[in-house]
Design a protein around this motif. Structure first.
Motif, short mmCIF file in Angstrom:
data_model
loop_
_atom_site.label_atom_id
_atom_site.label_comp_id
_atom_site.label_asym_id
_atom_site.label_seq_id
_atom_site.Cartn_x
_atom_site.Cartn_y
_atom_site.Cartn_z
N CYS A 1 0.34 -7.29 4.90
CA CYS A 1 0.56 -5.67 4.31
C CYS A 1 2.31 -5.12 4.52
O CYS A 1 2.37 -4.81 6.17
CB CYS A 1 -0.49 -4.30 4.44
N ILE B 1 1.01 -1.33 0.03
CA ILE B 1 -0.12 -0.01 -0.26
C ILE B 1 1.46 1.10 -0.24
O ILE B 1 1.55 1.68 0.85
CB ILE B 1 -1.04 0.37 1.57
N THR C 1 1.00 4.97 0.64
CA THR C 1 -0.06 6.29 1.13
C THR C 1 0.94 7.76 1.69
O THR C 1 2.09 7.88 1.22
CB THR C 1 -0.38 5.60 2.37
#
Length: 120
Positions: free
Chosen positions: A18, A4, A6
């Motif tokens: 993750c 991910i 961000t």
């Protein structure tokens, strides 16, 4: 493994399943290798790994040195130079007093020597 990206964080971290990477490092394969090392080391007990990481300086140093080795190896593959002082500064300043700057220099030089042996 899910990666991910961000803008909500400034530093990456992994917590199985993750890996969270700051958006500024999206195209930095070496940064991702660093976090993938942590991810792989978490295995099936990520909570226990995280507890030990934050509570045991020796464990944290061991884990960071393994992750920096993977990061430096990738950086050597994709870039021209490695900043020994930059990596030593990171180890010294980012990880809550687990190592002195001088000892960090020694560790980074040791990693580079080990990786260079593997290239010959």
């Amino acid at each position: 493994m899910k990666v991910i990206y961000t803008s909500l964080i400034n530093r990456g971290f992994s917590f199985n399943p993750c890996i969270i990477i700051p958006i500024w490092a999206k195209d930095d394969s070496a940064y991702l290798e660093h976090e993938k090392t942590h991810y792989g080391r978490q295995s099936v007990f990520p909570v226990m790994w995280v507890i030990q990481y934050f509570s045991d300086k020796k464990f944290r140093l061991q884990e960071e040195l393994l992750a920096y080795k993977a990061e430096i190896k990738e950086r050597m593959r994709t870039e021209r130079g490695i900043s020994i002082h930059g990596y030593a500064r990171s180890l010294f300043s980012l990880y809550w007093g687990m190592i002195s700057y001088d000892d960090a220099i020694v560790e980074i030089v040791s990693i580079l020597k080990e990786l260079n042996r593997g290239l010959t």
